[in-house]
Design a protein around this motif. Structure first.
Motif, PDB file in Angstrom:
ATOM      1  N   HIS A  81      25.997 -13.230  25.170  1.00  0.00           N
ATOM      2  CA  HIS A  81      27.265 -12.660  24.695  1.00  0.00           C
ATOM      3  C   HIS A  81      28.397 -12.807  25.712  1.00  0.00           C
ATOM      4  CE1 HIS A  81      26.876  -9.200  27.379  1.00  0.00           C
ATOM      5  NE2 HIS A  81      25.633  -9.035  26.951  1.00  0.00           N
ATOM      6  N   SER A  82      28.100 -13.258  26.912  1.00  0.00           N
ATOM      7  CA  SER A  82      29.143 -13.400  27.931  1.00  0.00           C
ATOM      8  C   SER A  82      29.975 -14.654  27.692  1.00  0.00           C
ATOM      9  CB  SER A  82      28.519 -13.468  29.330  1.00  0.00           C
ATOM     10  OG  SER A  82      27.898 -12.253  29.673  1.00  0.00           O
TER      11      SER A  82
ATOM     12  N   PRO B 260      39.964 -19.607  34.517  1.00  0.00           N
ATOM     13  CA  PRO B 260      39.855 -19.922  35.948  1.00  0.00           C
ATOM     14  C   PRO B 260      38.428 -20.172  36.397  1.00  0.00           C
ATOM     15  CG  PRO B 260      41.468 -18.194  35.625  1.00  0.00           C
ATOM     16  CD  PRO B 260      40.800 -18.407  34.297  1.00  0.00           C
ATOM     17  N   THR B 261      37.466 -19.391  35.900  1.00  0.00           N
ATOM     18  CA  THR B 261      36.071 -19.640  36.253  1.00  0.00           C
ATOM     19  C   THR B 261      35.624 -20.985  35.720  1.00  0.00           C
ATOM     20  OG1 THR B 261      35.599 -17.262  36.217  1.00  0.00           O
ATOM     21  CG2 THR B 261      33.718 -18.746  36.096  1.00  0.00           C
ATOM     22  N   ARG B 262      35.963 -21.285  34.476  1.00  0.00           N
ATOM     23  CA  ARG B 262      35.591 -22.578  33.891  1.00  0.00           C
ATOM     24  C   ARG B 262      36.161 -23.731  34.710  1.00  0.00           C
ATOM     25  NH1 ARG B 262      34.444 -26.801  33.206  1.00  0.00           N
ATOM     26  NH2 ARG B 262      34.195 -28.087  31.328  1.00  0.00           N
ATOM     27  N   SER B 263      37.370 -23.585  35.200  1.00  0.00           N
ATOM     28  CA  SER B 263      38.020 -24.691  35.910  1.00  0.00           C
ATOM     29  C   SER B 263      37.334 -25.019  37.227  1.00  0.00           C
ATOM     30  CB  SER B 263      39.492 -24.358  36.164  1.00  0.00           C
ATOM     31  OG  SER B 263      39.630 -23.360  37.166  1.00  0.00           O
TER      32      SER B 263
ATOM     33  N   SER C 186      39.268 -17.364  26.479  1.00  0.00           N
ATOM     34  CA  SER C 186      37.942 -17.327  27.093  1.00  0.00           C
ATOM     35  C   SER C 186      37.095 -18.483  26.577  1.00  0.00           C
ATOM     36  CB  SER C 186      37.261 -15.986  26.812  1.00  0.00           C
ATOM     37  OG  SER C 186      37.006 -15.846  25.428  1.00  0.00           O
ATOM     38  N   VAL C 187      36.018 -18.778  27.307  1.00  0.00           N
ATOM     39  CA  VAL C 187      35.161 -19.920  26.986  1.00  0.00           C
ATOM     40  C   VAL C 187      33.792 -19.393  26.567  1.00  0.00           C
ATOM     41  CG1 VAL C 187      34.139 -22.055  27.866  1.00  0.00           C
ATOM     42  CG2 VAL C 187      36.393 -21.313  28.691  1.00  0.00           C
TER      43      VAL C 187
ATOM     44  N   ARG D  97      29.075 -22.110  23.685  1.00  0.00           N
ATOM     45  CA  ARG D  97      28.748 -22.944  22.534  1.00  0.00           C
ATOM     46  C   ARG D  97      29.748 -24.105  22.466  1.00  0.00           C
ATOM     47  NH1 ARG D  97      30.637 -18.079  20.245  1.00  0.00           N
ATOM     48  NH2 ARG D  97      32.701 -18.251  19.275  1.00  0.00           N
ATOM     49  N   PHE D  98      29.434 -25.052  21.612  1.00  0.00           N
ATOM     50  CA  PHE D  98      30.242 -26.260  21.522  1.00  0.00           C
ATOM     51  C   PHE D  98      31.673 -25.939  21.106  1.00  0.00           C
ATOM     52  CE2 PHE D  98      32.075 -29.669  18.952  1.00  0.00           C
ATOM     53  CZ  PHE D  98      32.043 -30.719  19.863  1.00  0.00           C
ATOM     54  N   GLU D  99      32.633 -26.543  21.813  1.00  0.00           N
ATOM     55  CA  GLU D  99      34.034 -26.477  21.423  1.00  0.00           C
ATOM     56  C   GLU D  99      34.561 -27.901  21.292  1.00  0.00           C
ATOM     57  OE1 GLU D  99      36.157 -22.512  22.857  1.00  0.00           O
ATOM     58  OE2 GLU D  99      35.704 -23.830  24.531  1.00  0.00           O
TER      59      GLU D  99
END
Length: 475
Positions: A187-188, A193-196, A393-394, A397-399
């Protein structure tokens, strides 16, 4: 597991209130400092840490706590104090909650999460820890599993933000040639910024899943624990497996406009940074940014002068920071400042979120390119539209990939790619627009309306191939 508790207080947690809160754990534990004095730790009789209290952060930006925690928090301002319970220590989580509760009793406010937190396993149930080194070696922030190949942090939050703890763990892991691997429940989600900063293996987002065990939250690859790190699992034919949970596509109709650009201005004593990202914010939202910070939460009110002061202090090392908008208009940017031979470069990625049917300001992109080229030393700019969450937010799952909307070169970018005549002759559907100074213009190339993935990428590929034929393409 490391259990995070956050005390969101109305008053500032001074040393006396923090000590009083630590003593809420009882008279037996001792107290020591760590992290060059930035962390206070409650320890058992043998000196092993039970609870760690990080330096409080001022929350001067409304909506930032709600963005990161997913729930309304008081008036949205005050102080944010992170409290961590040690991995696998009975009673440590109870102590962490007692410390947080005592802080809010003294200073007013609330504790997050309000109820018990679970779903992420303890480290002993997560992996075989026979090859784990000692916890908290010098210079490395607290992690849950540490091997020669990876530093693993377990987190159970609605949004995994690039906190100062996570940022420091990423830096020190890279310095030690380890991958940072963040393990979360399904569920998170990640903040942008974290993704980058999760740039690929061995650094990973590891998602726990009941059906396959673990998978990579960004690629979907099924993962297993092997030789001290999470790595992809292959089938009998050597092919990578993709988790079923990752294949669940969200068709909500929400969209994101993503604008990435690089600027460079001559270094000087009176140079004030942040003008480019502020100009982009004003052009696309009608207002300046709301706040910024060197990590999340970005709790400082927006100030170009303060951001410049931080970059000067860190120079010649690069400076990375987060910029956020007002709660009613989801917008987040990351900015990296570098000292180069040409001057001071700023690399900005700005994302804005839109609900189904909400208008995206695509028509303002030529104006933005003109402003950046005229006043802020634009080198290059690329704009994309993508189906993705409005809250930026990311999810794990597939985007769908983004669709290119436009590309632009500043005056120096035009010079580096064959000059004005060559750059203006690129084979695009529409004629490029001149932007920037009339006597030395840059060029803005429209690539489509964002409705066709294939057409947008084909147009960008033709453009870059043409420019590459005479110079270096920047993006």
């Amino acid at each position: 597991m490391t259990t995070d508790v956050i005390a969101l207080t109305e008053g500032m947690p001074d040393p006396w209130s923090i000590m009083a809160a630590l003593l809420a754990g009882g008279p037996e534990p001792g107290v020591r400092t760590a992290g060059q004095g930035a962390v206070l730790q409650l320890c058992d009789r043998d000196g092993a840490p039970l609870v760690s209290v990080e330096a409080p952060l001022r929350m001067g930006v409304r909506g930032e706590a709600e963005r990161l925690l997913g729930v309304p928090v008081g008036n949205g301002t005050g102080w944010w104090t992170e409290i961590r319970a040690a991995t696998g220590v009975p009673g440590a989580e109870r102590l962490a909650r007692a410390v947080a509760g005592r802080l809010t009793d003294l200073l007013g406010g609330a504790v997050w999460p309000p109820g018990a937190s679970g779903d992420v396993p303890e480290a002993g149930g997560l992996v075989d820890v026979s090859d784990v080194t000692a916890a908290e070696p010098p210079g490395l922030p607290a992690v849950d599993v540490l091997t020669g190949q990876a530093a693993v942090i377990l987190q159970d939050r609605p949004l995994i933000a690039m906190t100062s703890r996570l940022s420091e763990a990423l830096r020190t892991s890279a310095d030690a040639d380890r991958g940072l691997q963040i393990v979360t429940p399904g569920h998170s989600r990640l903040s942008l910024p974290t993704r980058s900063l999760l740039t690929g293996p061995p650094t990973r987002w590891v998602v726990r899943d009941e059906r396959c065990g673990y998978y990579d939250g960004l690629s979907g690859a099924v993962l297993g624990w092997r030789d001290g790190t999470f790595a992809p699992v292959a089938d009998a034919h050597g092919r990578a497996l993709v988790a079923d949970a990752f294949r669940q596509v969200d068709r909500s109709g929400e969209r994101q406009l993503v604008v990435a650009f690089r600027t460079c201005l001559p270094a000087s004593e009176d140079l004030v940074l942040g003008g480019a990202v502020e100009a982009a914010w004003r052009t696309l939202t009608g207002a300046p940014p709301a706040g910024w910070g060197s990590a999340e939460p970005a709790g400082l009110p927006w100030s170009r002068e303060e951001a410049t002061s931080l970059a000067r202090h860190r120079s010649p090392r690069p400076t990375w920071c987060v910029v956020v908008g007002a709660p009613d208009r989801p917008a987040v940017a990351t900015v990296r400042v570098d000292r180069t031979r040409e001057g001071v470069a700023e690399d900005v990625t700005l994302a804005l979120g839109y609900a189904p049917g909400e208008r995206t300001p695509v028509e303002a992109l030529p104006e933005l390119a003109d402003t950046l080229a005229s006043r802020h030393g634009l080198r290059s700019l690329v704009c994309h539209l993508r189906p993705a969450r409005r809250d930026l937010s990311v999810p794990p799952r597939f985007e769908a990939p983004p669709v290119p909307l436009a590309y632009a070169l500043g005056p120096d970018g035009v010079r580096d790619n064959g000059g004005l005549a060559h750059a203006a002759g690129a084979p695009t559907a529409g004629s490029p627009l001149r932007v920037g100074p009339p006597g030395r213009p840059g060029l803005y190339y429209p690539l489509g309306d964002g409705s066709s993935h294939g057409d947008g990428w084909a147009a960008l590929e033709r453009l870059t191939r043409h420019l590459r034929g005479a110079g270096r393409v920047t993006a």
